[in-house]
Design a protein around this motif. Sequence first.
Motif, PDB file in Angstrom:
ATOM      1  N   LEU A  72       0.821  -1.208   0.000  1.00 13.82           N
ATOM      2  CA  LEU A  72       0.000   0.000   0.000  1.00 13.82           C
ATOM      3  C   LEU A  72       0.860   1.265   0.000  1.00 13.82           C
ATOM      4  O   LEU A  72       0.484   2.263  -0.605  1.00 13.82           O
ATOM      5  CB  LEU A  72      -0.951   0.010   1.193  1.00 13.82           C
ATOM      6  CG  LEU A  72      -2.044  -1.062   1.168  1.00 13.82           C
ATOM      7  CD1 LEU A  72      -2.839  -1.034   2.465  1.00 13.82           C
ATOM      8  CD2 LEU A  72      -2.946  -0.901  -0.030  1.00 13.82           C
ATOM      9  N   LYS A  73       1.998   1.240   0.664  1.00 14.57           N
ATOM     10  CA  LYS A  73       2.900   2.393   0.648  1.00 14.57           C
ATOM     11  C   LYS A  73       3.361   2.699  -0.781  1.00 14.57           C
ATOM     12  O   LYS A  73       3.517   3.859  -1.148  1.00 14.57           O
ATOM     13  CB  LYS A  73       4.129   2.137   1.526  1.00 14.57           C
ATOM     14  CG  LYS A  73       3.875   2.231   3.001  1.00 14.57           C
ATOM     15  CD  LYS A  73       5.202   1.977   3.708  1.00 14.57           C
ATOM     16  CE  LYS A  73       5.103   2.050   5.193  1.00 14.57           C
ATOM     17  NZ  LYS A  73       6.417   1.819   5.821  1.00 14.57           N
ATOM     18  N   ARG A  74       3.552   1.649  -1.584  1.00 11.88           N
ATOM     19  CA  ARG A  74       4.011   1.819  -2.962  1.00 11.88           C
ATOM     20  C   ARG A  74       2.858   2.051  -3.940  1.00 11.88           C
ATOM     21  O   ARG A  74       2.967   2.879  -4.840  1.00 11.88           O
ATOM     22  CB  ARG A  74       4.777   0.576  -3.422  1.00 11.88           C
ATOM     23  CG  ARG A  74       6.077   0.311  -2.721  1.00 11.88           C
ATOM     24  CD  ARG A  74       6.841  -0.851  -3.360  1.00 11.88           C
ATOM     25  NE  ARG A  74       6.021  -2.031  -3.612  1.00 11.88           N
ATOM     26  CZ  ARG A  74       5.792  -3.014  -2.728  1.00 11.88           C
ATOM     27  NH1 ARG A  74       6.330  -2.940  -1.527  1.00 11.88           N
ATOM     28  NH2 ARG A  74       5.043  -4.054  -3.044  1.00 11.88           N
ATOM     29  N   GLU A  75       1.773   1.294  -3.772  1.00 17.62           N
ATOM     30  CA  GLU A  75       0.725   1.247  -4.792  1.00 17.62           C
ATOM     31  C   GLU A  75      -0.621   1.828  -4.378  1.00 17.62           C
ATOM     32  O   GLU A  75      -1.503   1.987  -5.215  1.00 17.62           O
ATOM     33  CB  GLU A  75       0.509  -0.207  -5.232  1.00 17.62           C
ATOM     34  CG  GLU A  75       1.745  -0.870  -5.782  1.00 17.62           C
ATOM     35  CD  GLU A  75       1.553  -2.357  -6.003  1.00 17.62           C
ATOM     36  OE1 GLU A  75       0.406  -2.850  -5.917  1.00 17.62           O
ATOM     37  OE2 GLU A  75       2.566  -3.034  -6.254  1.00 17.62           O
ATOM     38  N   GLY A  76      -0.785   2.122  -3.103  1.00 19.56           N
ATOM     39  CA  GLY A  76      -2.076   2.642  -2.638  1.00 19.56           C
ATOM     40  C   GLY A  76      -2.385   4.003  -3.231  1.00 19.56           C
ATOM     41  O   GLY A  76      -1.487   4.784  -3.543  1.00 19.56           O
ATOM     42  N   ALA A  77      -3.659   4.289  -3.378  1.00 20.71           N
ATOM     43  CA  ALA A  77      -4.089   5.589  -3.898  1.00 20.71           C
ATOM     44  C   ALA A  77      -3.778   6.687  -2.893  1.00 20.71           C
ATOM     45  O   ALA A  77      -3.843   6.470  -1.680  1.00 20.71           O
ATOM     46  CB  ALA A  77      -5.587   5.561  -4.189  1.00 20.71           C
TER      47      ALA A  77
END
Length: 157
Positions: free
Chosen positions: A80-85
């Motif tokens: 999520l840190k890399r790909e989260g909105a």
Amino acid sequence: MSARRIRPSCYISVDIEADGPIPGPYSMISLGAAVAGTHTADGFTAADPQERTFYRELRPISEEFVPEALAVSGLDRERLKREGAEPAAALGEFAAWVREVSAEAQPVMCGYPASYDWTFLYWYLIRFTGESPFGHSGCPDKLMNWPGPGGSAPAPG
């Protein structure tokens, strides 16, 4: 004397996942919603819960998290840190979706546990968009005695 026109209500079922007990120090990491139905002067009409939906996974806003809370979601915080909105974009999209699906009806947030989901949702909406499409009283009062789609919804108002 004419009859008072009652504004219909559009019930939107919301579920959030978070990595801690309160917003701010902890993050809302996913937001899902579906139109549950509409209540008019003629009664409640349930919606197909898969017809009008919204879902986003969000980038955490802090480094703090409670491992047990994160485990409930089953989501990978590093991913999520890399790909989260970005929260501002995701909440802006959510607010626009709520306005679109509720049209002329008053949107009413419902969920379980409503108080937990509403706390995060409202905080994020105000923090990242400056407003809430639900107003300041999203749900709990209207739904405290609602028996669900099989019963009668409370009167809109």
